[in-house]
Every structure is written in structure tokens, then in C-alpha cells.
Design a protein around this motif. Sequence first.
Motif, PDB file in Angstrom:
ATOM      1  N   ALA A  49      11.214 -32.679  20.559  1.00  0.00           N
ATOM      2  CA  ALA A  49      10.085 -32.628  19.612  1.00  0.00           C
ATOM      3  C   ALA A  49      10.570 -32.809  18.175  1.00  0.00           C
ATOM      4  CB  ALA A  49       9.352 -31.302  19.744  1.00  0.00           C
ATOM      5  N   GLY A  50      10.035 -33.816  17.496  1.00  0.00           N
ATOM      6  CA  GLY A  50      10.410 -34.061  16.106  1.00  0.00           C
ATOM      7  C   GLY A  50      11.727 -34.813  15.959  1.00  0.00           C
ATOM      8  N   HIS A  51      12.489 -34.941  17.039  1.00  0.00           N
ATOM      9  CA  HIS A  51      13.762 -35.672  17.005  1.00  0.00           C
ATOM     10  C   HIS A  51      13.564 -37.117  17.468  1.00  0.00           C
ATOM     11  CE1 HIS A  51      16.367 -32.218  16.140  1.00  0.00           C
ATOM     12  NE2 HIS A  51      15.493 -31.530  16.849  1.00  0.00           N
ATOM     13  N   THR A  52      13.026 -37.260  18.690  1.00  0.00           N
ATOM     14  CA  THR A  52      12.714 -38.604  19.198  1.00  0.00           C
ATOM     15  C   THR A  52      11.279 -38.660  19.705  1.00  0.00           C
ATOM     16  OG1 THR A  52      13.587 -38.035  21.388  1.00  0.00           O
ATOM     17  CG2 THR A  52      15.095 -39.120  19.876  1.00  0.00           C
ATOM     18  N   LEU A  53      10.555 -37.587  19.509  1.00  0.00           N
ATOM     19  CA  LEU A  53       9.190 -37.471  20.025  1.00  0.00           C
ATOM     20  C   LEU A  53       8.233 -37.019  18.929  1.00  0.00           C
ATOM     21  CD1 LEU A  53       7.148 -37.096  22.494  1.00  0.00           C
ATOM     22  CD2 LEU A  53       7.935 -34.742  22.540  1.00  0.00           C
ATOM     23  N   ALA A  54       7.046 -37.637  18.899  1.00  0.00           N
ATOM     24  CA  ALA A  54       6.007 -37.205  17.966  1.00  0.00           C
ATOM     25  C   ALA A  54       4.664 -37.209  18.682  1.00  0.00           C
ATOM     26  CB  ALA A  54       5.944 -38.147  16.760  1.00  0.00           C
ATOM     27  N   TYR A  55       3.753 -36.474  18.094  1.00  0.00           N
ATOM     28  CA  TYR A  55       2.387 -36.412  18.630  1.00  0.00           C
ATOM     29  C   TYR A  55       1.409 -36.797  17.526  1.00  0.00           C
ATOM     30  CZ  TYR A  55      -2.102 -34.385  19.920  1.00  0.00           C
ATOM     31  OH  TYR A  55      -3.440 -34.207  20.176  1.00  0.00           O
ATOM     32  N   ILE A  56       0.397 -37.582  17.885  1.00  0.00           N
ATOM     33  CA  ILE A  56      -0.648 -37.952  16.923  1.00  0.00           C
ATOM     34  C   ILE A  56      -2.008 -37.587  17.515  1.00  0.00           C
ATOM     35  CG2 ILE A  56      -1.672 -39.820  15.565  1.00  0.00           C
ATOM     36  CD1 ILE A  56       0.955 -41.344  15.825  1.00  0.00           C
ATOM     37  N   SER A  57      -2.812 -36.894  16.717  1.00  0.00           N
ATOM     38  CA  SER A  57      -4.138 -36.462  17.182  1.00  0.00           C
ATOM     39  C   SER A  57      -5.166 -37.563  16.900  1.00  0.00           C
ATOM     40  CB  SER A  57      -4.542 -35.171  16.458  1.00  0.00           C
ATOM     41  OG  SER A  57      -5.102 -35.486  15.192  1.00  0.00           O
ATOM     42  N   PRO A  58      -6.366 -37.445  17.467  1.00  0.00           N
ATOM     43  CA  PRO A  58      -7.407 -38.465  17.206  1.00  0.00           C
ATOM     44  C   PRO A  58      -7.820 -38.509  15.744  1.00  0.00           C
ATOM     45  CG  PRO A  58      -8.028 -37.023  19.049  1.00  0.00           C
ATOM     46  CD  PRO A  58      -6.826 -36.422  18.429  1.00  0.00           C
ATOM     47  N   TYR A  59      -7.474 -37.484  14.988  1.00  0.00           N
ATOM     48  CA  TYR A  59      -7.830 -37.447  13.563  1.00  0.00           C
ATOM     49  C   TYR A  59      -6.678 -37.903  12.672  1.00  0.00           C
ATOM     50  CZ  TYR A  59     -11.202 -34.643  16.036  1.00  0.00           C
ATOM     51  OH  TYR A  59     -12.131 -34.226  16.956  1.00  0.00           O
ATOM     52  N   GLY A  60      -5.606 -38.334  13.315  1.00  0.00           N
ATOM     53  CA  GLY A  60      -4.478 -38.860  12.553  1.00  0.00           C
ATOM     54  C   GLY A  60      -3.418 -37.841  12.191  1.00  0.00           C
ATOM     55  N   ASP A  61      -3.622 -36.599  12.612  1.00  0.00           N
ATOM     56  CA  ASP A  61      -2.609 -35.585  12.299  1.00  0.00           C
ATOM     57  C   ASP A  61      -1.352 -35.818  13.126  1.00  0.00           C
ATOM     58  OD1 ASP A  61      -4.192 -34.036  10.467  1.00  0.00           O
ATOM     59  OD2 ASP A  61      -5.372 -33.395  12.200  1.00  0.00           O
ATOM     60  N   VAL A  62      -0.208 -35.657  12.474  1.00  0.00           N
ATOM     61  CA  VAL A  62       1.071 -35.843  13.153  1.00  0.00           C
ATOM     62  C   VAL A  62       1.723 -34.474  13.348  1.00  0.00           C
ATOM     63  CG1 VAL A  62       3.378 -36.875  12.984  1.00  0.00           C
ATOM     64  CG2 VAL A  62       1.380 -38.138  12.160  1.00  0.00           C
ATOM     65  N   PHE A  63       2.142 -34.223  14.575  1.00  0.00           N
ATOM     66  CA  PHE A  63       2.835 -32.984  14.927  1.00  0.00           C
ATOM     67  C   PHE A  63       4.151 -33.374  15.625  1.00  0.00           C
ATOM     68  CE2 PHE A  63      -1.750 -31.534  15.743  1.00  0.00           C
ATOM     69  CZ  PHE A  63      -1.891 -30.951  14.493  1.00  0.00           C
ATOM     70  N   VAL A  81      -1.682 -39.818   9.375  1.00  0.00           N
ATOM     71  CA  VAL A  81      -1.510 -41.272   9.277  1.00  0.00           C
ATOM     72  C   VAL A  81      -2.689 -41.962   8.583  1.00  0.00           C
ATOM     73  CG1 VAL A  81       0.125 -41.581  11.180  1.00  0.00           C
ATOM     74  CG2 VAL A  81      -2.325 -41.514  11.661  1.00  0.00           C
ATOM     75  N   ARG A  82      -3.734 -41.223   8.295  1.00  0.00           N
ATOM     76  CA  ARG A  82      -4.824 -41.802   7.513  1.00  0.00           C
ATOM     77  C   ARG A  82      -4.455 -41.829   6.030  1.00  0.00           C
ATOM     78  NH1 ARG A  82     -10.067 -39.210  10.644  1.00  0.00           N
ATOM     79  NH2 ARG A  82     -10.853 -41.208  11.358  1.00  0.00           N
TER      80      ARG A  82
END
Lengths: 105, 371
Positions: free
Chosen positions: B242-256, B268-269
Motif C-alpha cells: 500500500a502506497g509503495h506499488t499500490l494505490a486506490y482511487i475512489s469514484p470521487y477522485g480521492d487517492v488512498f 485527481v480532480r
Amino acid sequence: MSDKYIAKSSAIASRLLGGEMMIMSAVDSTFFTLNPVATVIWQAADGRTPLSEIVACQVCTEFEVDPETARRDVERFVEELSGHGILLVSEHSIPDSATSPSEAA
Amino acid sequence: MQEMSQRALDLGVPMSVHFDITYRCNERCVHCYLDHDDHGEMTTGEIKRVLDELADAGTFFLTLSGGEVLMRRDFFELLEYARHLMFNVRIKTNAVMIGEVEAQRMVKLGVDQVQVSIYSHRPQVHDAITKLPGSLRRSMEAIRFLTQQGLRVTIANVLMTANLRDHAGVQALARALGVQYTLDPTITPKMDGDTSILNLRIPGSELNGVFHNENLVGNVEEFCAAPPVPDEDVMEGYPCSAGHTLAYISPYGDVFPCVQFPLPSGNVRRQKFLDIWNHSSELNDVRSIRAKDLPVCSTCSHVGTCTRCPGLAYMEGNMRGPSTADCEKSFHRTGIRSANMLRREGQEDRPISSGPLIHIQPMTAQPVVQQ
């Protein structure tokens, strides 16, 4: 070498990572990594450029290899990848072949 | 593949991205952590732009998930665009909206694999969890359509109190269908921090049974072996990708950092994905953590083998702290208490205070109303 045309299969995923191309077949999930020479050939496989031109203009010039060695290596590479179904080979240009702007990243 | 993962780590490339393109869903699973209302999800154009940015950033594995991905009318347009960008696409779905036509389109577009959530082989149990009558029948039909087209399918079986006796039935179902099976006993708090659904977690005694079931874990002796003494490599190692080679993006553009790690790291907006990935102070904080930096877990015998999730630890209040659910897993797997468990037991054994129970202090005369 009789002229051939090569194009990427649409049933693959690929991405450039640190100068080497990662490819995964969507058919059987086989994973390949290409060395820098093979990566250049892969990127040039647009279905329109003759293989002889790829060898002469890209492989020989970028890697300072003699034409005969380059031809042998390229033919072996093309045979191997087409055997796995991830590269299409034809005597004629291949229209609508898979191209990705992101591969140039 | 391991070599490429290491290279991605060395180069700081987000090789895998989990992208929830919607939180809307046609099921209402009792254990779901999401708010299914649409609070302004990204448009088709916005998502395509993000996909362009991910391709430029070097992302190779793209998981499209939700919510239910097929709730988006533009799903196949997005899928086609993602495949044009040469992502390896995996789809997570409940599959109830997948018919023969949809299965054919997925194959034609070169989807790598589809993961379908199945909770029980019994309709009354599965449908009670999803709260959608007929959902098991529809999901099963979809799996048949997908496999008939030659797509790789995995049945994901989340285990909770409502279905804890049904994993063997679901596994048999997967075997009969010729698809992969994966079991996950993790129930996470809701994304808004509500922990009420944690009551659905299976009790420890049942977890013990799962971890000692050779049909589920393979070689029980190996799986449940006591952890080896951690070496320097372990202590200098990262907790997870997590955060090293993996990211998550929500439908609202939030990156975790990960779908299970709701640490807001950018949007990302407002910013380019790569700017967030490279410069987010939150992601850089996550990346700075080594096993040796974990105040409790670094002293734990399980430190090298624990499935400790920094996201669950974050939801417990401290991303460097223990993840209690994983402490329990390590304990029920090996029979060895974690450092966190021992610490908490020590606190419970101790008297509340070593001093007098009541402190009597002289009263001081204070005016009731300040002049």
C-alpha cells in the motif's frame, strides 16, 4: 529476409518499466519481460512498418549491431512471441493493430 | 513477476491501482463498508483522463471495482478505453448484471479475470446477505456465461457470522464450476469510521477452525507453523505494498494508499495522479514506515509473518500501531499470542491505579461568576 509486418495482439497487457517491456497474455496470463532490444522491436510493431525497416532503422542504429546478427535475433524474437500469440506476423501490412500511446512512457 | 514487483518498488512505480468507478450498487450487503449514494462520482471524461495518467505513471494492473461496476452505463466504454491503454484489467463484481452479451464483450476486450462475490451455496443465506432476492441464481448464471467464454473467474467468499458454516459449500460450488476460490474472513469498518459491522466478524474459535482446515489453507503444519525469529531483512522491510506499488482511487477522485487504508492523500480532480503519487506527504509518511518502526509490532514474534494491515491499524487510530484483527489471525493460526495481545492482557490484569482510589483535595474558594 522476405519482408514481414508485425503487430501486437489485442489480447495482451503491456507497460514499460525501467526501460523493459512487461507483457501479459490475456489468453493464459503468461508473463514476459523484454530486454531493451526486444522492447524497441515491440514498440515499433505497428503493423505498418516492414520488419526489415525496423531492423535497419531501429535495432542496428540504436544498438550498434551488424545487420546479419540483428536479423537473426529479430527473427528468433518474432518467432517466439508469435508462438505465444502475443505478436501477429503477416506478409502484408496489418490494419487496425493494437497500439498504445502509453507504451511510449 | 516478483522481479518486476521489486523493480516497481525500487523505481517507485504504482504498478497496481484499485479503481472504484462507482459506489452505487444493486445489492445491499450487510457487511459492506460503503455509502452507496452518489455524491458526485467522476464523469466518463474525468475517468478516461485519470486512466491516461495512470498509464503514464506506469500502472500495469488495473482493478475496476465498486460498488457494482456495471451500475455505470459507461462501464464498457471505460473498459474499452482501459484496454486500449494496455492495462491488465481485473474486474470485481457481483455479476448479477452480466449476461451472455456482457460476458462476450469482456472476453473480446481482453479482461484478465473477473472476481465474483459469493457468500453461500444456499440462496436463502446468500440472498439474505446481499438483500437482493434471486442474487445467487443470477450470479451463478453469470459465472457460467463467463467461463463458457473462457474467462478466468474467481469466487470470493467473505466469511462472517451469517455464513460461517457455508465455506465448504461455496468451495464445492467453485470446484463444480471450474473456477478459483478465495476466502476472506476480513470485515472492515465503514469508510466513515462506523464500526458497527465489525459485529459480523467470525469469532476467534471459528477462525481457528478455518486456519486448521487443509481444504482451505493447504498444508496446515506449514501454514500454522510458529513464526521464525525475525532477521534484519524483516525489520527493515515494508509492511505491505500500500502506497509503495499500490494505490486506490475512489469514484470521487480521492487517492488512498489502498482500498482498505482510508488515509486521504490527494484528489485527481485537483491534481495530476503522478503529482499525488510522488509528492503527497501522507503517502511519503506511509512509505517511511519500516517494521522496526512499529512501536508494538516490532517487539512481536509474529512481525515477519503477520498479515498486519496498516489500513486496519489506521482505522484503529494509528497506522504504526497493531491491527487487532490481524493479531487475532496470527494467534489463531499459530497459538502464539501477539505482543499486542500480551500488552493488553497485562493492562487488564493490572489494578486500575496503584495510588489511592479517591484523592481528597482541599477546596479552593473560587467566585462562581467572574467579575
